[in-house]
Design a protein around this motif. Structure first.
Motif, PDB file in Angstrom:
ATOM      1  N   VAL A  24      34.131  38.913  35.007  1.00 56.90           N
ATOM      2  CA  VAL A  24      34.411  38.375  36.337  1.00 56.90           C
ATOM      3  C   VAL A  24      33.376  38.894  37.336  1.00 56.90           C
ATOM      4  CG1 VAL A  24      36.109  38.253  38.174  1.00 56.90           C
ATOM      5  CG2 VAL A  24      36.849  38.195  35.795  1.00 56.90           C
ATOM      6  N   LEU A  25      32.967  40.135  37.140  1.00 54.21           N
ATOM      7  CA  LEU A  25      32.027  40.743  38.100  1.00 54.21           C
ATOM      8  C   LEU A  25      30.708  39.984  38.161  1.00 54.21           C
ATOM      9  CD1 LEU A  25      32.437  44.598  37.871  1.00 54.21           C
ATOM     10  CD2 LEU A  25      33.344  42.980  39.516  1.00 54.21           C
ATOM     11  N   ARG A  26      30.354  39.320  37.036  1.00 51.05           N
ATOM     12  CA  ARG A  26      29.103  38.565  37.062  1.00 51.05           C
ATOM     13  C   ARG A  26      29.099  37.522  38.165  1.00 51.05           C
ATOM     14  NH1 ARG A  26      28.116  35.635  31.832  1.00 51.05           N
ATOM     15  NH2 ARG A  26      30.235  34.965  32.230  1.00 51.05           N
ATOM     16  N   HIS A  27      30.277  37.086  38.549  1.00 50.16           N
ATOM     17  CA  HIS A  27      30.355  36.017  39.550  1.00 50.16           C
ATOM     18  C   HIS A  27      30.563  36.557  40.960  1.00 50.16           C
ATOM     19  CE1 HIS A  27      30.553  33.185  36.259  1.00 50.16           C
ATOM     20  NE2 HIS A  27      31.469  33.950  35.703  1.00 50.16           N
ATOM     21  N   LEU A  28      30.582  37.859  41.098  1.00 53.83           N
ATOM     22  CA  LEU A  28      30.850  38.439  42.411  1.00 53.83           C
ATOM     23  C   LEU A  28      29.636  39.243  42.881  1.00 53.83           C
ATOM     24  CD1 LEU A  28      34.483  39.755  41.833  1.00 53.83           C
ATOM     25  CD2 LEU A  28      33.771  37.708  43.058  1.00 53.83           C
ATOM     26  N   PRO A  29      29.526  39.453  44.177  1.00 56.19           N
ATOM     27  CA  PRO A  29      28.449  40.316  44.675  1.00 56.19           C
ATOM     28  C   PRO A  29      28.562  41.706  44.059  1.00 56.19           C
ATOM     29  CG  PRO A  29      29.570  39.221  46.490  1.00 56.19           C
ATOM     30  CD  PRO A  29      30.343  38.919  45.255  1.00 56.19           C
ATOM     31  N   ALA A  30      27.444  42.399  43.981  1.00 55.99           N
ATOM     32  CA  ALA A  30      27.438  43.676  43.271  1.00 55.99           C
ATOM     33  C   ALA A  30      28.234  44.756  43.985  1.00 55.99           C
ATOM     34  CB  ALA A  30      26.004  44.146  43.064  1.00 55.99           C
ATOM     35  N   THR A  31      28.309  44.650  45.320  1.00 59.94           N
ATOM     36  CA  THR A  31      29.021  45.704  46.047  1.00 59.94           C
ATOM     37  C   THR A  31      30.072  45.104  46.957  1.00 59.94           C
ATOM     38  OG1 THR A  31      27.425  45.603  47.829  1.00 59.94           O
ATOM     39  CG2 THR A  31      27.012  47.234  46.100  1.00 59.94           C
ATOM     40  N   PHE A  32      31.066  45.910  47.278  1.00 60.03           N
ATOM     41  CA  PHE A  32      32.011  45.544  48.341  1.00 60.03           C
ATOM     42  C   PHE A  32      31.280  45.639  49.662  1.00 60.03           C
ATOM     43  CE2 PHE A  32      34.916  47.518  45.195  1.00 60.03           C
ATOM     44  CZ  PHE A  32      35.692  46.404  44.946  1.00 60.03           C
ATOM     45  N   SER A  33      31.664  44.794  50.636  1.00 58.24           N
ATOM     46  CA  SER A  33      31.013  44.914  51.937  1.00 58.24           C
ATOM     47  C   SER A  33      31.401  46.227  52.609  1.00 58.24           C
ATOM     48  CB  SER A  33      31.376  43.733  52.821  1.00 58.24           C
ATOM     49  OG  SER A  33      32.776  43.646  52.923  1.00 58.24           O
ATOM     50  N   ARG A  34      32.647  46.638  52.391  1.00 60.71           N
ATOM     51  CA  ARG A  34      33.083  47.923  52.931  1.00 60.71           C
ATOM     52  C   ARG A  34      33.930  48.604  51.874  1.00 60.71           C
ATOM     53  NH1 ARG A  34      36.391  46.202  58.017  1.00 60.71           N
ATOM     54  NH2 ARG A  34      36.797  44.466  56.629  1.00 60.71           N
ATOM     55  N   PRO A  35      33.942  49.916  51.795  1.00 60.90           N
ATOM     56  CA  PRO A  35      34.854  50.557  50.840  1.00 60.90           C
ATOM     57  C   PRO A  35      36.296  50.343  51.278  1.00 60.90           C
ATOM     58  CG  PRO A  35      33.778  52.186  52.222  1.00 60.90           C
ATOM     59  CD  PRO A  35      33.131  50.872  52.532  1.00 60.90           C
ATOM     60  N   VAL A  36      37.210  50.439  50.343  1.00 65.05           N
ATOM     61  CA  VAL A  36      38.616  50.184  50.644  1.00 65.05           C
ATOM     62  C   VAL A  36      39.115  51.069  51.775  1.00 65.05           C
ATOM     63  CG1 VAL A  36      40.918  50.223  49.662  1.00 65.05           C
ATOM     64  CG2 VAL A  36      38.999  49.451  48.292  1.00 65.05           C
ATOM     65  N   THR A  37      38.572  52.298  51.833  1.00 65.20           N
ATOM     66  CA  THR A  37      39.058  53.238  52.852  1.00 65.20           C
ATOM     67  C   THR A  37      38.765  52.758  54.260  1.00 65.20           C
ATOM     68  OG1 THR A  37      37.028  54.391  52.320  1.00 65.20           O
ATOM     69  CG2 THR A  37      39.083  55.387  51.564  1.00 65.20           C
ATOM     70  N   ALA A  38      37.829  51.809  54.408  1.00 63.16           N
ATOM     71  CA  ALA A  38      37.504  51.327  55.743  1.00 63.16           C
ATOM     72  C   ALA A  38      38.368  50.118  56.130  1.00 63.16           C
ATOM     73  CB  ALA A  38      36.035  50.958  55.815  1.00 63.16           C
TER      74      ALA A  38
END
Lengths: 149, 765
Positions: B661-675
């Motif tokens: 699934v990750l192949r279809h998603l951007p490599a990073t989150f825009s913000r970490p969950v803590t934000a």
């Protein structure tokens, strides 16, 4: 990950490992009644074998090596499991109540054959079908699609 | 009885499957269903009327108290006779009315299903079975009304009928559940024998059941669907809207009326008021129609109001009148509908402003219609008269005002009957392009079917005493009182006769002064145009309903996966928390723990905390896998090789699928969950809940008898020494079967969701 990558060495190596893995999964299925294992675990091992095949050559290779439809596997599994339940009616038992017979097979010896094994085979087929289906669906080759966040 | 029902089903299936070969004989085959019902009813007639109901029970799910119970007493027999007695001629008539085609065959199949559903409805002795058959009539009537599906008006009329009666049916189901809960039984005969005491739940239950009956029988204020349903082909109208479907509601109030009236005070006045309002309103509206079929439809609304009032009252005398009126109404109204159908079929119109001189061109039909009309107008020596007389006698015993209202409605009935006969067959100056009929041959089913029904009206009118045992036994079956009324050809000079004759005379006078009627009608129309009209209210309420649905689903189904997940998680946390906290729970911290357990625990917590601060998706997945493997290790420390094995395998497979699934998603989150504060809050909530649940479960722990039993019995009972596997495939195999079914459904669903997304992504759209 580009879809076009494929390596003869990787493929050969993977097939060498995947075969024994499938055998091991059958062992888990058959031994499960008395030792750790069972249809669910066995099915997952088979699923991992499929995963290795995928790693060797993507879904095309999976389709070539395992020309089975995941829906057929899952459907067969469900039918086998349900029929085992109904079969219990024939000797007058309750739905899914199990029985066993001891058979002596030449060279092997006494073998207890438990009717619950048939049910477990159903579970096994469902799990293999599930793994195969998910791998085929998610592992589809191609450029990474924009699926959004 | 069950065989009769199965026969209906069989015939319907045969019609649907072999429609090509059956085109020409479709309705003849369909007539087999009602004919079987008729034969069955006649074969059991003597016994049932003598007071011995026919009962049949098929045990289905005994543990849930779900049995298929049929019980035909004299009351049900009346309805069976009406269904079959009207059904057979109507099927034969349809054979001539429709030109053979695939659609007509399907129509015949639907009519057969409907007839079967009606038989089941009146014969069922279980509330839920009754409900199922009730809904089946709703669905099949939807298909029958919407037969001309190329016309928007027919489609919307079918939808109107289905929505109103369907909504009523749902209300009724709610009511039935409430009543059955209070009474402790779903069996109708037990419920009526021991009605539940009047509590709020019972009162609401009766009200909901009444709504079901009111909608089905087209009572005020839900009457508007019935005239609309005239979009159906005439044989269906004759069958559904004179003899059967609309009688279902009446059947229900008659069946339950005594129990309801005895249980709640408001039942009788409400039923009487609704019935009386419908009766007068329908009669008035009938007078203003120019379409013969609509005229009959409003007339039916009026008559149904009268029968509803009598049957639902719970009073033996009134019920007696109701049963008599029901029989006479089915006979004359089915006849008249079929007559209109024949006129429509032969001339192409049923507009009474265009028909002229049919008395001479279609004399046979004229006499048939006259006979039925005389019965409808309750002219002495007709069955309608005997029945209405019985009703008037009963009403006079109640209250003179009720008779006055009934007589007023009867006056209107007489007036619209004259309007019908004169409009259909009389000579008059027609407004535009007049049409003339054509003589029907003596053996034509268009003539003989209504003819047979009309003949029954006349003969039974001359010897109504023939019907007395049936009517009396039916009344006794629901009220427990025998000899509650009389069915006689001439009542003698009693007060009720005066009311009958007065309404007859009044009706004839009104019919004679049609100019007066028209002016009065116009004036009332001006006034009533300011009042809400049932039809209009329905039309306006549908868009409002759709708007409401749009708005509520745009709030609840907003398409955001995080929002769905948050809702699911919050509910999953809050509901058990509330349940636990109200029980003054105790919590216990487990003691001790080996060094290895502490190390593994620390590792798992470390992974979990770390992944909250990481922005690279792939690293997050790896860490999640670490958590899973850590847990697998804990299982093995606690001595669960099976769990360890399964957990390891699942974890491996899941990481791989995640990677896909990750192949279809951007490599990073825009913000970490803590934000992301809301997400963080939900996550902490779930974490705290699971932590608390662990402590709570630990405190509630007690030596389990189940585990010991399983361990003991694993080898002797199931011949397996791996107890985990034995539980899965033997002791709790039914659970496993359910689980793998869910698994398959989930995989199919997930694949269905994912595949299109990936494919579309690849084609670049």
């Amino acid at each position: 990950m580009k879809a076009t990558r494929s390596s003869a060495i990787l493929e050969a190596g993977v097939i060498t490992v995947a075969g024994p893995l499938l055998v091991f999964s059958l062992y888990l299925l058959l031994a499960g009644h008395n030792q750790p294992g069972g249809g669910f675990a066995g099915g997952l091992v088979a699923g991992i074998a499929v995963l290795l095949v995928w790693a060797a050559g993507g879904t095309t290779t999976v389709r070539r090596v395992l020309p089975l439809r995941s829906t057929v596997l899952m459907g067969t599994g469900l039918v086998v499991a349900a029929l085992t339940g109904f079969a219990s009616f024939i000797p007058g038992l309750e739905f899914l109540e199990s029985g066993y017979v001891e058979v002596s097979i030449p060279l092997v010896g006494e073998v207890k054959f438990v009717s619950a094994l048939l049910f477990d085979i159903g579970v096994y087929l469902v799990v293999v079908g599930m793994s195969l289906g998910l791998i085929k669906a998610l592992g589809e080759e191609g450029e990474p699609a924009e699926v959004g966040r | 009885m069950i065989l009769v029902l199965l026969l209906h089903l069989l015939v319907a299936i045969a019609l649907a499957v072999f429609h090509r070969r059956l085109d020409k004989r479709a309705f003849l085959l369909g007539a087999v269903g009602p004919a079987a019902t008729l034969l069955w009813s006649l074969a059991n007639y003597d016994g049932v009327v003598a007071g011995a109901p026919v009962e049949q029970l098929v045990s289905w799910v005994p543990s849930l108290d779900l049995d298929i119970v049929f019980r035909v007493d004299a009351y049900a027999l009346v309805f069976l006779l009406v269904i079959a007695g009207a059904g057979v001629p109507i099927f034969l008539y349809s054979q001539r009315y429709f030109t053979a085609s695939r659609r007509a065959t399907i129509f015949a199949a639907t009519m057969t299903v409907f007839a079967g559903a009606m038989v089941g409805l009146v014969a069922a002795d279980h509330l839920l079975a009754l409900f199922v058959f009730w809904e089946l009539t709703t669905i099949s009537s939807y298909l029958l009304i919407g037969y001309k599906d190329e016309e928007a008006s027919a489609r919307s009329a079918a939808l109107h009928a289905a929505l109103v009666t369907g909504a009523g049916g749902l209300a009724m189901l709610g009511g039935m559940v409430l009543l059955a809960n209070e009474a402790g039984t779903y069996v109708i005969s037990e419920l009526t024998a021991n009605p539940p005491p009047a509590t709020t739940a019972v009162s609401v239950g009766w009200a909901l059941v009444l709504i079901g009956a009111v909608t089905k029988s087209a009572q005020f204020p839900f009457h508007a669907w019935l005239p609309g349903a005239m979009a159906a082909p005439t044989p269906a109208s004759a069958f559904l809207h004179s003899a059967t479907m609309v009688k279902a509601g009446i059947f229900l109030v008659g069946r339950l009326g005594v129990a309801a009236a005895g249980s709640v005070d408001w039942w009788q006045p409400v039923v009487l008021t609704l019935g009386a309002t419908t009766m007068v309103l329908g009669g008035w509206r009938a007078l203003r129609q120019t379409d013969l079929k609509l005229l009959l439809a409003f007339g039916t609304v009026s008559q149904l109001g009268f029968i509803f009032l009598l049957m639902g009252s719970g009073d033996p005398e009134l019920v007696f009148g109701g049963v008599a009126l029901l029989l006479s109404h089915a006979l004359f109204k089915a006849t008249l509908f079929l007559v209109v159908g024949a006129i429509d079929h032969e001339t192409g119109t049923r507009d009474l402003r265009r028909l002229s001189g049919l008395r001479r061109s279609m004399p046979g039909l004229f006499w048939v219609a006259t006979a039925a009309s005389l019965s409808m107008a309750a002219v002495p020596l007709m069955l309608g008269f005997a029945a209405k007389e019985a009703a008037f006698v009963a009403l006079l015993d109640e209250n003179v005002w009720w008779v006055a209202i009934a007589a007023a409605a009867s006056t209107l009935t007489v007036a619209y009957t004259v309007r019908f006969l004169r409009g259909a067959f009389g000579d008059h100056d027609v407004d535009r392009d007049p049409v003339f009929g054509r003589r029907l041959s003596a053996g034509d089913p268009l003539l003989t079917s209504p003819g047979a029904l009309a003949l029954a009206s006349v003969v039974l009118g001359l010897v109504p005493t023939v019907l007395f045992p049936l009517t009396d036994a039916a009344t006794a079956a629901v009220t427990g009182v025998a000899k509650a009324g009389k069915l006689v050809v001439w009542p003698g000079w009693v007060p009720a006769l005066a009311w009958s004759l007065a309404s007859l005379a009044g009706g004839l006078f009104l019919a004679g002064r049609s100019d007066l009627m028209r002016r009065a009608g116009d004036r009332v129309a001006t006034v009533s145009s300011h009042l809400p009209d049932a039809e209009h209210t329905y039309r306006r309420s549908i868009p409002a309903l759709l708007r409401f649905a749009d708005r509520s689903s745009s709030v609840l189904q907003n398409g955001s996966l995080p929002a769905y997940l948050a809702i699911i998680l919050i509910v999953a946390v809050v509901a058990p928390t509330v349940a636990v906290l109200t029980q003054s729970p105790s919590f216990a911290v487990p003691e001790g723990g080996s060094l290895l357990e502490w190390i593994l625990g620390g590792l798992i917590i470390g992974f979990a905390v770390a992944l909250a601060f990481i922005r690279r998706r792939f690293a997050v997945v790896i860490l999640l896998g670490g958590v899973g493997y850590g847990i697998a290790a804990l299982y093995s420390v606690f001595g669960g090789p099976d769990l360890t094995l399964t957990q390891l395998l699942v974890e491996t497979l899941v990481i791989a699928l995640f990677a896909f699934v990750l192949r279809h998603l951007p490599a990073t989150f825009s913000r970490p969950v803590t934000a992301q504060l809301p997400r963080l809050a939900v996550a902490l909530l779930v974490g705290a809940f699971v932590f608390g649940a662990g402590l709570f479960v630990n405190a509630a722990r007690q030596p389990s008898s189940v585990a010991a039993t399983y361990l003991e019995q694993s080898v002797p009972e199931a011949a397996g020494s791996n107890v985990v596997n034995v539980i899965l495939v033997d002791f709790r195999a039914f659970d496993t079967l359910g689980e793998i079914t869910v698994l398959v459904a989930a995989v199919l669903g997930a694949a269905g969701l994912v595949i299109p997304v990936i494919r579309n992504g690849r084609t670049g759209s």
